[in-house]
Structure formats: structure tokens, C-alpha cells
Design a protein around this motif. Sequence first.
Motif, PDB file in Angstrom:
ATOM      1  N   UNK A  39       0.963  -1.133   0.207  1.00 42.30           N
ATOM      2  CA  UNK A  39       0.015  -0.080  -0.077  1.00 42.30           C
ATOM      3  C   UNK A  39       0.963   1.359  -0.054  1.00 42.30           C
ATOM      4  N   UNK A  40       0.785   1.846  -1.082  1.00 45.60           N
ATOM      5  CA  UNK A  40       1.789   3.297  -1.312  1.00 45.60           C
ATOM      6  C   UNK A  40       1.379   4.273  -0.206  1.00 45.60           C
ATOM      7  N   UNK A  41       0.357   4.229   0.203  1.00 47.90           N
ATOM      8  CA  UNK A  41      -0.151   5.316   1.429  1.00 47.90           C
ATOM      9  C   UNK A  41       0.553   4.837   2.872  1.00 47.90           C
ATOM     10  N   UNK A  42       0.863   3.579   2.943  1.00 45.62           N
ATOM     11  CA  UNK A  42       1.147   3.115   4.197  1.00 45.62           C
ATOM     12  C   UNK A  42       2.837   2.756   4.296  1.00 45.62           C
ATOM     13  N   UNK A  43       3.393   2.595   3.185  1.00 45.18           N
ATOM     14  CA  UNK A  43       4.682   2.295   2.797  1.00 45.18           C
ATOM     15  C   UNK A  43       5.191   3.285   1.759  1.00 45.18           C
ATOM     16  N   UNK A  44       6.595   3.789   2.272  1.00 49.23           N
ATOM     17  CA  UNK A  44       7.189   4.609   1.274  1.00 49.23           C
ATOM     18  C   UNK A  44       7.705   4.003  -0.058  1.00 49.23           C
ATOM     19  N   UNK A  45       7.538   4.584  -0.988  1.00 44.32           N
ATOM     20  CA  UNK A  45       7.929   3.946  -2.263  1.00 44.32           C
ATOM     21  C   UNK A  45       9.511   3.936  -2.308  1.00 44.32           C
ATOM     22  N   UNK A  46      10.212   4.703  -1.604  1.00 48.19           N
ATOM     23  CA  UNK A  46      11.727   4.607  -1.532  1.00 48.19           C
ATOM     24  C   UNK A  46      12.011   3.300  -0.737  1.00 48.19           C
ATOM     25  N   UNK A  47      11.176   2.820   0.020  1.00 48.28           N
ATOM     26  CA  UNK A  47      11.354   1.271   0.491  1.00 48.28           C
ATOM     27  C   UNK A  47      11.521   0.372  -0.495  1.00 48.28           C
ATOM     28  N   UNK A  48      11.027   0.459  -1.693  1.00 49.30           N
ATOM     29  CA  UNK A  48      10.736  -0.447  -2.501  1.00 49.30           C
ATOM     30  C   UNK A  48      11.336  -0.281  -3.958  1.00 49.30           C
ATOM     31  N   UNK A  49      11.531   1.035  -4.188  1.00 48.01           N
ATOM     32  CA  UNK A  49      12.080   1.498  -5.449  1.00 48.01           C
ATOM     33  C   UNK A  49      13.225   2.608  -5.503  1.00 48.01           C
ATOM     34  N   UNK A  50      14.048   2.481  -6.422  1.00 47.14           N
ATOM     35  CA  UNK A  50      14.981   3.569  -6.747  1.00 47.14           C
ATOM     36  C   UNK A  50      15.077   3.789  -8.124  1.00 47.14           C
TER      37      UNK A  50
END
Length: 86
Positions: A39-50
Amino acid sequence: VDHVLPISIAPSAARLYENMVYACALCNASRKNQKLPFHPGEQSLAEHLAVTDNGWVTGLTTAGNDLIDRCHLNRPRLVEFRLQTV
């Protein structure tokens, strides 16, 4: 606006604000009726993507790689856009 849980999977969540995220029409259409891997509202995109210097998005996690594949985040026009704006 896109639904984290697609309406076809969770019709009762269709109008829940917590189930909505901003997404471009192509990303929304690309993933069709698949759940988002996180859920992009609950987890930062930066945790998953670069974003790399060549404009490509790389996955830092399995969920990030899954999002790249489902939403086709490295399609040529997006890569070009990132190179022009980043």
C-alpha cells in the motif's frame, strides 16, 4: 485515482478512502485487476524502488520488482520523462 484492492476483488472497499491512491491512467490500466504488492499510502515508495541515473526504476525489494512489472514503470515514455525531470 486507483484502488489498492481492485473493485473486482474487494467491492466493499471501492469507496473507502484508505483504498485509494493516485495513479496515472496507464499504470492503472497496466495492472488491471491485480492487487498492488504494497500500500503506497502506508509504505514509502523509497523502501521498494529507486531511480537510476539512466531513468530506469529498479526494485529494492520483491514487492518493488512486482510493482515495476505490474505497472510497467520502465516503459520508454516514463524513462524519458524521468531523464528530463530528475
